[in-house]
Design a protein around this motif. Structure first.
Motif, short mmCIF file in Angstrom:
data_model
loop_
_atom_site.label_atom_id
_atom_site.label_comp_id
_atom_site.label_asym_id
_atom_site.label_seq_id
_atom_site.Cartn_x
_atom_site.Cartn_y
_atom_site.Cartn_z
N LEU A 304 0.84 -1.19 0.00
CA LEU A 304 0.00 0.00 0.00
C LEU A 304 0.88 1.25 0.00
O LEU A 304 0.63 2.21 -0.76
CB LEU A 304 -0.92 0.00 1.22
N LEU A 305 1.91 1.27 0.84
CA LEU A 305 2.83 2.40 0.87
C LEU A 305 3.57 2.54 -0.47
O LEU A 305 3.83 3.66 -0.93
CB LEU A 305 3.84 2.23 2.00
N TYR A 306 3.89 1.42 -1.07
CA TYR A 306 4.57 1.45 -2.38
C TYR A 306 3.69 2.13 -3.43
O TYR A 306 4.17 2.96 -4.22
CB TYR A 306 4.93 0.03 -2.83
N PHE A 319 9.40 5.66 -0.63
CA PHE A 319 8.25 4.76 -0.60
C PHE A 319 8.02 4.05 -1.94
O PHE A 319 7.43 2.97 -1.97
CB PHE A 319 6.99 5.53 -0.20
N GLY A 320 8.45 4.64 -3.05
CA GLY A 320 8.24 4.03 -4.36
C GLY A 320 9.42 3.23 -4.85
O GLY A 320 9.45 2.79 -6.01
N TYR A 321 10.39 2.99 -3.99
CA TYR A 321 11.60 2.26 -4.38
C TYR A 321 11.38 0.75 -4.30
O TYR A 321 10.80 0.24 -3.35
CB TYR A 321 12.77 2.65 -3.47
N LEU A 322 11.86 0.06 -5.33
CA LEU A 322 11.88 -1.40 -5.34
C LEU A 322 13.32 -1.89 -5.46
O LEU A 322 14.11 -1.32 -6.22
CB LEU A 322 11.07 -1.96 -6.51
N HIS A 323 13.65 -2.93 -4.73
CA HIS A 323 14.97 -3.52 -4.87
C HIS A 323 15.11 -4.08 -6.28
O HIS A 323 14.23 -4.81 -6.75
CB HIS A 323 15.17 -4.62 -3.83
N PRO A 329 9.49 -3.78 -2.03
CA PRO A 329 9.63 -2.41 -1.50
C PRO A 329 10.37 -2.44 -0.17
O PRO A 329 9.78 -2.33 0.91
CB PRO A 329 8.18 -1.95 -1.35
N VAL A 330 11.69 -2.57 -0.24
CA VAL A 330 12.50 -2.86 0.94
C VAL A 330 12.41 -1.75 2.00
O VAL A 330 12.36 -2.04 3.20
CB VAL A 330 13.98 -3.11 0.56
N PHE A 331 12.41 -0.48 1.56
CA PHE A 331 12.37 0.61 2.54
C PHE A 331 11.05 0.60 3.31
O PHE A 331 11.02 0.87 4.51
CB PHE A 331 12.55 1.96 1.84
N LEU A 335 10.58 0.14 7.26
CA LEU A 335 9.87 1.19 8.01
C LEU A 335 8.77 0.58 8.87
O LEU A 335 8.61 0.95 10.04
CB LEU A 335 9.28 2.21 7.04
N ILE A 336 8.01 -0.35 8.30
CA ILE A 336 6.92 -0.98 9.05
C ILE A 336 7.47 -1.77 10.23
O ILE A 336 6.87 -1.80 11.31
CB ILE A 336 6.09 -1.89 8.12
N ALA A 337 8.62 -2.40 10.05
CA ALA A 337 9.25 -3.12 11.15
C ALA A 337 9.64 -2.16 12.28
O ALA A 337 9.40 -2.44 13.45
CB ALA A 337 10.49 -3.87 10.65
N VAL A 338 10.21 -1.01 11.90
CA VAL A 338 10.61 -0.02 12.90
C VAL A 338 9.38 0.52 13.64
O VAL A 338 9.38 0.64 14.87
CB VAL A 338 11.40 1.13 12.25
#
Length: 447
Positions: A304-306, A319-323, A329-331, A335-338
């Protein structure tokens, strides 16, 4: 970078979608709520599940209709933005994220509760950090691996549930020598409509999960066909499982006042019907449920953030970055983990309140989207079309509004503060609502 290059991999099949939906739904939640709801409904949990399943099914059908039109990862954010209003679409995504963010918190809290009870010497925060670390590492690898891990976890939960049912049936027929099927389990003289619906409003949360799989649309093969099927299958499988388990539990124990702890009635039942060996298996199933649900919730929230980041509604570079290799969407996942670490400081009731507000808003707006889309675009107002595009979503909306009314003041107050924060951000983003919020070219994403 073009939208096509910065896109998620289509690799998920129907089985992956259903498994992730069931994991998010957390089938073992049926055991966590049984004692409380049985007390509220005076021993009518199965019929309460039947009521809420019927109502939720209307909203599930609305999600199915929307994903056929917009098979992208934004879910309710995309539907609202395209059909109703771009600014309202942003707020829909903003508020829905509240529910997706809170579920990993709840699972972290439940992990702390279960494991601290078994190993009290270890500080509770350690279990929270450990759970978030593991689900983050799995999610970073990719959605297909996440789905494969969840397949094992969900199968284990259902097998444990089936064993629970078999042992309960044995206790009813062999040890108690009572009839297995009795109408009193569904409807008896003690049934009260108000208490029945009060219990149903609590059980509605058990079905949160069928909607989360819409965020996987861009990673699903043939999403216009697969996602709607997955939505209905998740809702139906969950409904049948919940009804069956609670029917036999209620038949064996029509009055939960016999238990020492109503909130912990299910573990007590597990010990009664299967002894300490089955209780250990049952506890393992509960922990598996917590892990699987947390894994699926982090997957959905990051997508959703992506979608919002790709649209540059949230800062795109982050937020729109993909590995480039894993296409995850690694970032967002990190972020959700933090943010999930905040569960160290909040209570289970607080986290549940956040889910209530975000989920009920999403359910409401999706039903409204179906109605508005039909009024705008369908020139042939045939009876069947009116039934499925006006009547059904209206019934779903009506039930969700009832759930809104049942929310406690804390959920409403916090939700309103979250909305105000979102409006302020949107005001700045659109320069005082003089500009439309950015959005991605939908045609480049469809495939």
């Amino acid at each position: 970078m073009s939208n096509q290059e910065n896109s998620l991999n289509r690799q998920l099949k129907l089985i992956h979608v259903v498994v992730l939906g069931l994991a998010y739904m957390s089938p073992f939640a049926v055991f966590d709520t049984f004692g409380i709801v049985s007390d509220i409904t005076s021993g009518h949990v199965p019929i309460a599940y039947l009521i809420v399943f019927t109502a939720i099914l209307f909203t599930a059908l609305s999600y199915g209709k929307m994903v056929k039109i917009y098979p992208v990862s934004g879910s309710v954010y995309t539907y609202t933005q395209r059909i109703i209003n771009k600014n309202l679409g942003f707020l829909a995504g903003w508020i829905t994220f509240l529910a997706y963010l809170a579920l990993p918190m709840i699972n972290a809290l439940l992990a702390r509760i279960y494991l601290s009870a078994g190993i009290p010497a270890v500080p509770g925060w350690v279990w929270i950090v450990l759970l978030l670390l593991i689900i983050t590492l799995v999610n970073l690898i990719g959605a297909k691996v996440t789905a494969s891990v969840n397949l094992i976890l969900v199968v284990f939960q259902f097998l444990t549930g089936i064993i629970f049912i078999v042992l309960t049936i044995r206790s009813i027929t062999v040890e108690n020598q009572s009839p297995l099927f009795t109408f009193n389990t569904l409807i008896s003289e003690s049934l009260e409509i108000n208490s029945l619906f009060a219990g149903a409003s609590l059980l509605a949360l058990a079905f949160i999960g069928f909607d989360a799989i819409t965020t996987l649309s861009e990673e699903t093969i043939n999403p216009k066909k697969t996602i709607p099927r997955g939505i209905i299958l998740v809702a139906v499988i969950g409904g049948v499982f919940f009804f069956t388990v609670t029917y036999f539990m209620q038949t064996l124990f029509p009055d939960v006042s016999v238990f020492n702890n109503i909130e912990g009635a299910s573990p007590e039942i597990a010990a009664i019907i299967g002894g300490n060996l089955f209780l250990a298996l049952f506890t393992a199933g509960a922990l598996t449920s917590v892990f699987a649900s947390g894994l699926a919730a982090q997957t959905s929230a990051s997508r959703l953030l992506y979608a919002m980041g790709r649209d540059n509604v949230l800062p795109q570079k982050f937020f729109g970055y993909l590995h480039p290799k894993t296409k995850t969407p690694v970032f967002n996942i990190l972020l959700i983990a933090v943010l999930g670490l905040s569960s160290i400081f909040i209570t289970l009731e607080t986290a549940t309140s956040l889910i209530n507000f975000g989920a009920f808003f999403a359910f409401s707006i999706v039903n409204i989207c179906v109605i508005v889309n039909f009024v705008k675009n369908d020139n042939e107002k045939k009876f069947r079309s009116v039934l499925t595009n006006i009547v059904f979503p209206s019934l779903g909306l009506g039930f969700v509004i009832y759930l809104w009314v049942s929310l406690n003041w804390y959920a409403i107050a916090f939700g309103l503060c979250w909305i105000i924060l979102g409006v302020v951000y949107l005001f700045v983003l659109t320069r005082g609502f003089q500009q439309d919020p950015p959005q991605v070219n939908f045609d480049e994403l469809e495939g």
